[in-house]
Design a protein around this motif. Structure first.
Motif, PDB file in Angstrom:
ATOM      1  N   LEU A   1     -81.104   4.041   3.631  1.00  0.00           N
ATOM      2  CA  LEU A   1     -81.926   5.584   4.193  1.00  0.00           C
ATOM      3  C   LEU A   1     -81.064   7.049   3.601  1.00  0.00           C
ATOM      4  O   LEU A   1     -81.294   7.249   2.947  1.00  0.00           O
ATOM      5  CB  LEU A   1     -81.558   5.870   5.071  1.00  0.00           C
ATOM      6  CG  LEU A   1     -83.372   4.733   5.859  1.00  0.00           C
ATOM      7  CD1 LEU A   1     -83.597   5.609   7.340  1.00  0.00           C
ATOM      8  CD2 LEU A   1     -84.676   5.451   5.322  1.00  0.00           C
ATOM      9  N   MET A   2     -79.632   5.914   3.643  1.00  0.00           N
ATOM     10  CA  MET A   2     -78.637   6.927   3.210  1.00  0.00           C
ATOM     11  C   MET A   2     -78.888   7.088   2.271  1.00  0.00           C
ATOM     12  O   MET A   2     -78.322   8.536   0.778  1.00  0.00           O
ATOM     13  CB  MET A   2     -76.842   6.713   3.496  1.00  0.00           C
ATOM     14  CG  MET A   2     -77.252   6.775   5.432  1.00  0.00           C
ATOM     15  SD  MET A   2     -75.494   6.031   5.959  1.00  0.00           S
ATOM     16  CE  MET A   2     -73.821   7.084   4.848  1.00  0.00           C
ATOM     17  N   LEU A   3     -79.265   6.042   1.005  1.00  0.00           N
ATOM     18  CA  LEU A   3     -78.849   6.357  -0.759  1.00  0.00           C
ATOM     19  C   LEU A   3     -79.780   7.301  -0.556  1.00  0.00           C
ATOM     20  O   LEU A   3     -80.328   7.538  -2.465  1.00  0.00           O
ATOM     21  CB  LEU A   3     -78.773   5.322  -1.368  1.00  0.00           C
ATOM     22  CG  LEU A   3     -77.898   4.410  -1.361  1.00  0.00           C
ATOM     23  CD1 LEU A   3     -78.302   2.829  -1.793  1.00  0.00           C
ATOM     24  CD2 LEU A   3     -76.757   4.753  -2.135  1.00  0.00           C
ATOM     25  N   ALA A   4     -81.072   7.743  -0.175  1.00  0.00           N
ATOM     26  CA  ALA A   4     -82.135   8.328  -0.374  1.00  0.00           C
ATOM     27  C   ALA A   4     -82.006  10.165  -1.112  1.00  0.00           C
ATOM     28  O   ALA A   4     -82.880  10.280  -2.199  1.00  0.00           O
ATOM     29  CB  ALA A   4     -83.117   8.713   0.549  1.00  0.00           C
ATOM     30  N   GLY A   5     -80.598  10.005  -0.409  1.00  0.00           N
ATOM     31  CA  GLY A   5     -80.569  11.347  -1.515  1.00  0.00           C
ATOM     32  C   GLY A   5     -79.841  11.128  -2.972  1.00  0.00           C
ATOM     33  O   GLY A   5     -80.715  11.880  -3.375  1.00  0.00           O
ATOM     34  N   ALA A   6     -79.481  10.340  -3.100  1.00  0.00           N
ATOM     35  CA  ALA A   6     -79.181   9.985  -5.052  1.00  0.00           C
ATOM     36  C   ALA A   6     -80.414   9.850  -5.591  1.00  0.00           C
ATOM     37  O   ALA A   6     -80.383  10.640  -6.795  1.00  0.00           O
ATOM     38  CB  ALA A   6     -77.626   8.916  -4.339  1.00  0.00           C
ATOM     39  N   ALA A   7     -80.761   8.948  -4.864  1.00  0.00           N
ATOM     40  CA  ALA A   7     -82.543   7.831  -5.158  1.00  0.00           C
ATOM     41  C   ALA A   7     -83.106   9.803  -5.493  1.00  0.00           C
ATOM     42  O   ALA A   7     -83.969   9.663  -6.842  1.00  0.00           O
ATOM     43  CB  ALA A   7     -82.586   6.995  -4.616  1.00  0.00           C
TER      44      ALA A   7
END
Length: 310
Positions: free
Chosen positions: A214-220
Protein backbone atom coordinates in the motif's frame (compact mmCIF):
# COMPACT_ATOMS: atom_id res chain seq x y z
CA UNK A 1 22.52 7.20 -26.19
CA UNK A 2 20.60 9.72 -28.31
CA UNK A 3 17.50 11.46 -26.99
CA UNK A 4 15.02 9.65 -29.26
CA UNK A 5 16.24 6.22 -28.15
CA UNK A 6 16.08 7.35 -24.53
CA UNK A 7 12.56 8.60 -25.18
CA UNK A 8 11.48 5.18 -26.45
CA UNK A 9 12.99 3.51 -23.37
CA UNK A 10 11.10 5.93 -21.11
CA UNK A 11 7.88 5.33 -23.05
CA UNK A 12 8.21 1.53 -22.92
CA UNK A 13 8.91 1.78 -19.20
CA UNK A 14 5.82 3.94 -18.59
CA UNK A 15 3.34 1.96 -20.69
CA UNK A 16 4.84 -1.36 -19.59
CA UNK A 17 4.33 -0.40 -15.94
CA UNK A 18 0.72 0.63 -16.64
CA UNK A 19 0.19 -2.61 -18.54
CA UNK A 20 1.22 -4.78 -15.59
CA UNK A 21 -0.64 -2.63 -13.04
CA UNK A 22 -3.58 -5.09 -12.66
CA UNK A 23 -1.19 -7.62 -11.11
CA UNK A 24 -0.15 -5.05 -8.50
CA UNK A 25 -3.73 -4.03 -7.70
CA UNK A 26 -4.78 -7.64 -7.11
CA UNK A 27 -1.96 -7.94 -4.54
CA UNK A 28 -3.62 -5.16 -2.52
CA UNK A 29 -6.68 -7.24 -1.66
CA UNK A 30 -8.52 -7.37 0.73
CA UNK A 31 -8.33 -3.55 0.62
CA UNK A 32 -11.35 -2.14 -1.20
CA UNK A 33 -11.17 0.11 -4.28
CA UNK A 34 -11.74 3.39 -2.40
CA UNK A 35 -9.17 2.50 0.27
CA UNK A 36 -6.62 1.67 -2.44
CA UNK A 37 -7.42 4.95 -4.22
CA UNK A 38 -6.99 6.92 -0.99
CA UNK A 39 -3.62 5.31 -0.29
CA UNK A 40 -2.58 5.93 -3.89
CA UNK A 41 -3.32 9.65 -3.46
CA UNK A 42 -1.61 10.06 -0.08
CA UNK A 43 1.55 8.13 -0.91
CA UNK A 44 1.78 9.77 -4.34
CA UNK A 45 1.76 13.17 -2.64
CA UNK A 46 4.60 12.15 -0.32
CA UNK A 47 6.63 10.55 -3.11
CA UNK A 48 6.34 13.55 -5.45
CA UNK A 49 7.13 15.90 -2.57
CA UNK A 50 10.37 13.97 -2.12
CA UNK A 51 11.11 14.26 -5.85
CA UNK A 52 10.50 18.02 -5.74
CA UNK A 53 12.70 18.37 -2.66
CA UNK A 54 15.57 16.54 -4.36
CA UNK A 55 15.14 18.54 -7.58
CA UNK A 56 14.62 21.80 -5.64
CA UNK A 57 11.72 22.92 -7.83
CA UNK A 58 9.46 24.29 -5.08
CA UNK A 59 9.63 27.79 -6.56
CA UNK A 60 7.32 26.77 -9.38
CA UNK A 61 4.60 25.95 -6.83
CA UNK A 62 4.74 29.46 -5.36
CA UNK A 63 4.37 30.89 -8.87
CA UNK A 64 1.45 28.55 -9.53
CA UNK A 65 -0.30 29.70 -6.33
CA UNK A 66 -0.68 33.15 -7.91
CA UNK A 67 -2.60 31.75 -10.90
CA UNK A 68 -6.21 31.05 -9.84
CA UNK A 69 -7.28 29.87 -13.30
CA UNK A 70 -4.46 27.31 -13.38
CA UNK A 71 -5.37 26.11 -9.87
CA UNK A 72 -9.01 25.65 -10.97
CA UNK A 73 -7.80 23.65 -13.97
CA UNK A 74 -5.64 21.46 -11.71
CA UNK A 75 -8.63 20.84 -9.42
CA UNK A 76 -10.63 19.68 -12.45
CA UNK A 77 -7.74 17.47 -13.58
CA UNK A 78 -7.51 16.00 -10.07
CA UNK A 79 -11.23 15.14 -10.07
CA UNK A 80 -10.96 13.47 -13.48
CA UNK A 81 -7.90 11.41 -12.60
CA UNK A 82 -9.54 10.34 -9.31
CA UNK A 83 -12.55 9.07 -11.28
CA UNK A 84 -10.19 7.29 -13.68
CA UNK A 85 -8.10 5.67 -10.93
CA UNK A 86 -11.15 4.66 -8.88
CA UNK A 87 -12.91 3.14 -11.89
CA UNK A 88 -9.77 1.27 -12.92
CA UNK A 89 -9.19 -0.17 -9.44
CA UNK A 90 -12.85 -1.20 -9.20
CA UNK A 91 -12.68 -2.83 -12.64
CA UNK A 92 -9.59 -4.85 -11.77
CA UNK A 93 -10.89 -5.97 -8.37
CA UNK A 94 -14.31 -6.90 -9.79
CA UNK A 95 -12.71 -9.14 -12.46
CA UNK A 96 -13.28 -6.80 -15.41
CA UNK A 97 -9.66 -6.37 -16.51
CA UNK A 98 -10.61 -7.03 -20.15
CA UNK A 99 -13.12 -4.19 -20.04
CA UNK A 100 -10.57 -1.83 -18.50
CA UNK A 101 -8.21 -2.71 -21.36
CA UNK A 102 -10.99 -1.80 -23.78
CA UNK A 103 -11.21 1.63 -22.13
CA UNK A 104 -7.59 2.41 -22.92
CA UNK A 105 -7.88 1.00 -26.43
CA UNK A 106 -10.70 3.41 -27.27
CA UNK A 107 -9.14 6.34 -25.40
CA UNK A 108 -7.40 7.77 -28.54
CA UNK A 109 -10.74 7.82 -30.33
CA UNK A 110 -12.39 9.56 -27.37
CA UNK A 111 -9.62 12.20 -27.36
CA UNK A 112 -10.37 12.91 -31.04
CA UNK A 113 -14.10 13.12 -30.24
CA UNK A 114 -13.42 15.56 -27.39
CA UNK A 115 -11.41 17.66 -29.82
CA UNK A 116 -14.49 17.95 -32.03
CA UNK A 117 -16.98 18.59 -29.24
CA UNK A 118 -14.89 20.81 -26.93
CA UNK A 119 -12.29 22.43 -29.18
CA UNK A 120 -14.42 22.52 -32.38
CA UNK A 121 -11.65 20.83 -34.34
CA UNK A 122 -12.26 19.64 -37.88
CA UNK A 123 -11.53 15.99 -38.55
CA UNK A 124 -10.02 14.39 -41.62
CA UNK A 125 -11.90 11.65 -43.47
CA UNK A 126 -9.70 8.93 -41.95
CA UNK A 127 -10.45 10.16 -38.43
CA UNK A 128 -14.20 10.16 -39.10
CA UNK A 129 -13.92 6.59 -40.44
CA UNK A 130 -12.02 5.50 -37.31
CA UNK A 131 -14.67 7.07 -35.06
CA UNK A 132 -17.44 5.35 -37.02
CA UNK A 133 -15.78 1.94 -36.68
CA UNK A 134 -15.22 2.65 -32.98
CA UNK A 135 -18.90 3.46 -32.48
CA UNK A 136 -19.84 0.20 -34.22
CA UNK A 137 -17.44 -1.65 -31.90
CA UNK A 138 -19.13 -0.15 -28.82
CA UNK A 139 -22.53 -1.21 -30.22
CA UNK A 140 -21.31 -4.80 -30.74
CA UNK A 141 -19.80 -4.92 -27.24
CA UNK A 142 -23.01 -3.50 -25.76
CA UNK A 143 -24.94 -6.42 -27.26
CA UNK A 144 -22.30 -8.87 -25.98
CA UNK A 145 -22.22 -7.49 -22.41
CA UNK A 146 -25.97 -6.93 -22.31
CA UNK A 147 -25.22 -3.34 -21.23
CA UNK A 148 -23.07 -0.42 -22.24
CA UNK A 149 -19.38 -1.11 -21.45
CA UNK A 150 -19.65 1.63 -18.83
CA UNK A 151 -16.32 0.88 -17.15
CA UNK A 152 -14.46 1.20 -20.47
CA UNK A 153 -16.35 4.36 -21.44
CA UNK A 154 -15.79 5.95 -18.00
CA UNK A 155 -12.06 5.20 -18.21
CA UNK A 156 -11.78 6.55 -21.75
CA UNK A 157 -13.81 9.70 -21.09
CA UNK A 158 -12.14 10.52 -17.76
CA UNK A 159 -8.61 10.01 -19.07
CA UNK A 160 -9.44 11.81 -22.31
CA UNK A 161 -10.77 14.76 -20.33
CA UNK A 162 -7.74 14.65 -18.04
CA UNK A 163 -5.40 14.68 -21.07
CA UNK A 164 -7.28 17.63 -22.56
CA UNK A 165 -7.07 19.66 -19.32
CA UNK A 166 -3.39 18.81 -18.82
CA UNK A 167 -2.56 19.79 -22.40
CA UNK A 168 -4.21 23.18 -21.96
CA UNK A 169 -2.47 23.77 -18.61
CA UNK A 170 0.98 22.83 -19.95
CA UNK A 171 2.47 22.21 -16.50
CA UNK A 172 5.66 20.23 -15.72
CA UNK A 173 4.94 16.63 -14.69
CA UNK A 174 6.12 16.54 -11.06
CA UNK A 175 4.77 19.92 -9.83
CA UNK A 176 1.46 19.31 -11.63
CA UNK A 177 1.08 15.89 -10.07
CA UNK A 178 1.99 17.25 -6.63
CA UNK A 179 -0.81 19.84 -6.75
CA UNK A 180 -3.30 17.29 -8.12
CA UNK A 181 -2.44 14.91 -5.27
CA UNK A 182 -2.64 17.77 -2.75
CA UNK A 183 -6.18 18.59 -3.95
CA UNK A 184 -7.24 14.98 -3.36
CA UNK A 185 -5.21 14.41 -0.18
CA UNK A 186 -7.66 15.93 2.33
CA UNK A 187 -10.67 13.76 1.34
CA UNK A 188 -8.33 10.75 1.01
CA UNK A 189 -6.96 11.25 4.53
CA UNK A 190 -10.47 11.81 5.83
CA UNK A 191 -11.64 8.52 4.34
CA UNK A 192 -8.63 6.62 5.68
CA UNK A 193 -9.26 8.14 9.12
CA UNK A 194 -12.91 7.07 8.95
CA UNK A 195 -11.88 3.51 8.04
CA UNK A 196 -9.41 3.39 10.95
CA UNK A 197 -11.98 4.81 13.37
CA UNK A 198 -14.53 2.14 12.42
CA UNK A 199 -12.03 -0.73 12.44
CA UNK A 200 -12.32 -1.27 8.68
CA UNK A 201 -8.81 -0.27 7.60
CA UNK A 202 -6.59 -3.01 6.19
CA UNK A 203 -3.46 -0.86 6.58
CA UNK A 204 -1.29 -2.46 9.26
CA UNK A 205 -3.87 -5.19 9.94
CA UNK A 206 -3.26 -7.78 7.20
CA UNK A 207 0.49 -8.32 6.99
CA UNK A 208 3.72 -6.36 6.78
CA UNK A 209 3.90 -7.17 3.07
CA UNK A 210 0.40 -5.83 2.44
CA UNK A 211 1.18 -2.63 4.34
CA UNK A 212 4.39 -2.18 2.35
CA UNK A 213 2.54 -2.68 -0.95
CA UNK A 214 0.00 0.00 0.00
CA UNK A 215 2.84 2.40 0.81
CA UNK A 216 4.45 1.63 -2.57
CA UNK A 217 1.30 2.92 -4.32
CA UNK A 218 2.86 6.39 -4.46
CA UNK A 219 5.96 5.26 -6.33
CA UNK A 220 3.91 2.90 -8.51
CA UNK A 221 1.75 5.87 -9.52
CA UNK A 222 4.38 8.58 -9.89
CA UNK A 223 7.25 6.75 -11.60
CA UNK A 224 5.31 5.79 -14.78
CA UNK A 225 3.96 9.35 -15.05
CA UNK A 226 7.47 10.79 -14.77
CA UNK A 227 8.74 8.29 -17.35
CA UNK A 228 5.86 9.27 -19.63
CA UNK A 229 6.78 12.94 -19.28
CA UNK A 230 10.36 12.08 -20.25
CA UNK A 231 9.12 10.18 -23.31
CA UNK A 232 6.73 12.95 -24.36
CA UNK A 233 9.56 15.49 -24.30
CA UNK A 234 11.80 13.38 -26.57
CA UNK A 235 9.53 11.55 -29.03
CA UNK A 236 7.47 12.69 -32.00
CA UNK A 237 3.72 12.43 -31.48
CA UNK A 238 3.43 9.49 -33.89
CA UNK A 239 6.02 7.48 -31.96
CA UNK A 240 4.35 8.21 -28.65
CA UNK A 241 0.97 7.34 -30.15
CA UNK A 242 2.16 3.90 -31.23
CA UNK A 243 3.58 3.14 -27.76
CA UNK A 244 0.29 3.90 -26.00
CA UNK A 245 -1.22 0.62 -27.24
CA UNK A 246 1.35 -1.38 -25.25
CA UNK A 247 -0.50 -0.91 -21.94
CA UNK A 248 -3.96 -2.17 -23.00
CA UNK A 249 -2.39 -5.07 -24.94
CA UNK A 250 -0.64 -6.20 -21.74
CA UNK A 251 -3.80 -5.63 -19.68
CA UNK A 252 -5.87 -7.67 -22.13
CA UNK A 253 -3.34 -10.49 -22.01
CA UNK A 254 -3.36 -10.47 -18.20
CA UNK A 255 -7.16 -10.47 -18.10
CA UNK A 256 -7.53 -13.42 -20.48
CA UNK A 257 -4.39 -15.51 -19.83
CA UNK A 258 -3.74 -14.95 -16.11
CA UNK A 259 -7.12 -14.02 -14.62
CA UNK A 260 -9.03 -16.25 -17.09
CA UNK A 261 -11.74 -13.72 -17.89
CA UNK A 262 -14.09 -14.84 -20.69
CA UNK A 263 -13.58 -13.74 -24.30
CA UNK A 264 -16.60 -15.05 -26.24
CA UNK A 265 -16.70 -14.67 -30.07
CA UNK A 266 -18.95 -11.58 -29.97
CA UNK A 267 -16.60 -9.81 -27.55
CA UNK A 268 -13.62 -10.77 -29.68
CA UNK A 269 -15.42 -9.33 -32.72
CA UNK A 270 -15.99 -6.07 -30.83
CA UNK A 271 -12.31 -5.87 -29.90
CA UNK A 272 -11.37 -6.65 -33.53
CA UNK A 273 -13.43 -3.65 -34.65
CA UNK A 274 -11.68 -1.48 -32.05
CA UNK A 275 -8.29 -2.64 -33.35
CA UNK A 276 -9.40 -1.93 -36.94
CA UNK A 277 -10.44 1.59 -35.88
CA UNK A 278 -7.04 2.09 -34.26
CA UNK A 279 -5.23 0.88 -37.39
CA UNK A 280 -7.21 3.38 -39.51
CA UNK A 281 -6.61 6.12 -36.94
CA UNK A 282 -2.87 5.42 -36.70
CA UNK A 283 -2.30 5.15 -40.47
CA UNK A 284 -4.18 8.41 -41.01
CA UNK A 285 -2.01 10.10 -38.38
CA UNK A 286 1.22 8.80 -39.94
CA UNK A 287 0.10 9.85 -43.43
CA UNK A 288 -0.84 13.33 -42.21
CA UNK A 289 2.47 13.72 -40.36
CA UNK A 290 4.43 12.76 -43.48
CA UNK A 291 2.46 15.18 -45.64
CA UNK A 292 2.96 17.98 -43.13
CA UNK A 293 6.69 17.25 -42.97
CA UNK A 294 6.95 17.21 -46.77
CA UNK A 295 5.04 20.49 -47.00
CA UNK A 296 7.32 22.16 -44.46
CA UNK A 297 10.39 20.86 -46.27
CA UNK A 298 9.09 22.12 -49.62
CA UNK A 299 8.30 25.52 -48.10
CA UNK A 300 11.76 25.74 -46.54
CA UNK A 301 13.42 24.71 -49.84
CA UNK A 302 11.38 27.27 -51.74
CA UNK A 303 12.23 30.00 -49.28
CA UNK A 304 15.91 29.14 -49.48
CA UNK A 305 15.81 29.18 -53.28
CA UNK A 306 14.06 32.54 -53.26
CA UNK A 307 16.64 33.95 -50.87
CA UNK A 308 19.48 32.67 -53.04
CA UNK A 309 18.19 34.45 -56.13
CA UNK A 310 17.42 37.73 -54.43
Amino acid sequence: MNQVRRGYLFGIGAYGAWGFFPLYIRLLEPAGPIEILAHRVVWSLLFVALVLAVARTWRFLWELARRPAALAGIALAAALIAINWGTYIYGVNSEHVVETALGYFINPLVVVLLGVVVLRERLRAGQWLALGIGALAVAVLTVDYGRLPYLALTLALSFGGYSLVKKRLGLPAAPGMFVESAVLALPALGYLGWLAGHGRSTFGHVSAGHTGLLMLAGAATAIPLLLFAGAANRLPLTGLGMLQYLAPILQLGIGVLIFHEPMPPARLAGFALVWLALVVFTMDGIRHARRSRAARLAAATGAAAGYGTS
